[in-house]
Design a protein around this motif. Sequence first.
Motif, PDB file in Angstrom:
ATOM      1  N   SER A  30      27.955  86.030  22.553  1.00 62.73           N
ATOM      2  CA  SER A  30      29.058  85.450  22.680  1.00 62.73           C
ATOM      3  C   SER A  30      28.831  84.169  23.623  1.00 62.73           C
ATOM      4  O   SER A  30      27.907  84.096  24.174  1.00 62.73           O
TER       5      SER A  30
ATOM      6  N   ARG B   2      31.387  81.074  26.133  1.00 62.52           N
ATOM      7  CA  ARG B   2      32.701  80.563  26.120  1.00 62.52           C
ATOM      8  C   ARG B   2      32.640  79.054  26.657  1.00 62.52           C
ATOM      9  O   ARG B   2      31.986  78.585  27.352  1.00 62.52           O
TER      10      ARG B   2
ATOM     11  N   TYR C  45      39.917  76.724  27.182  1.00 58.68           N
ATOM     12  CA  TYR C  45      38.608  77.605  26.955  1.00 58.68           C
ATOM     13  C   TYR C  45      38.771  77.932  25.545  1.00 58.68           C
ATOM     14  O   TYR C  45      39.562  77.904  24.685  1.00 58.68           O
TER      15      TYR C  45
ATOM     16  N   GLN D 224      36.654  81.333  23.849  1.00 57.32           N
ATOM     17  CA  GLN D 224      35.964  82.585  23.868  1.00 57.32           C
ATOM     18  C   GLN D 224      35.535  82.791  22.785  1.00 57.32           C
ATOM     19  O   GLN D 224      36.245  83.158  21.692  1.00 57.32           O
TER      20      GLN D 224
ATOM     21  N   ASN E  12      33.216  85.373  20.249  1.00 57.68           N
ATOM     22  CA  ASN E  12      32.552  86.573  20.156  1.00 57.68           C
ATOM     23  C   ASN E  12      32.022  86.863  18.721  1.00 57.68           C
ATOM     24  O   ASN E  12      32.366  86.246  17.936  1.00 57.68           O
TER      25      ASN E  12
END
Length: 122
Positions: free
Chosen positions: A16, A18, A78, A80, A82
Amino acid sequence: VPLVESGGGSVQAGGSLRLSCATSGYTYINFCIAWFRQAPGKEREGVATIEHYGITTYADPVKGRFTISKDIDKNILYLQMNNLKPEDSAMYYCAAARGYLSCGGRDSYNSWGQGTQVTISS
């Protein structure tokens, strides 16, 4: 510089990251703002968008894995990411469509960041 990306790096598949995009303020974060990416030899493609009222959209390849969000108080966008895959490797750009409450075509994006590199190894 109105848009400054950070958070890129090199991770293994399945990991992951960010990404953050620091904006200059209200005239950026409160309108349509988005993430794009461009891999070597490929065209720049849209990844995710978030509109003034918080409506989000995602490109099919990242649905269920990426989440776009924004902190209006901090003026930060942002992404994110994953379950990253090698095909996610690219330069990631933040782009703002100042003056547009809703997100439209590529031509509406009138401010771009310099990008942050994401590299995913298998």
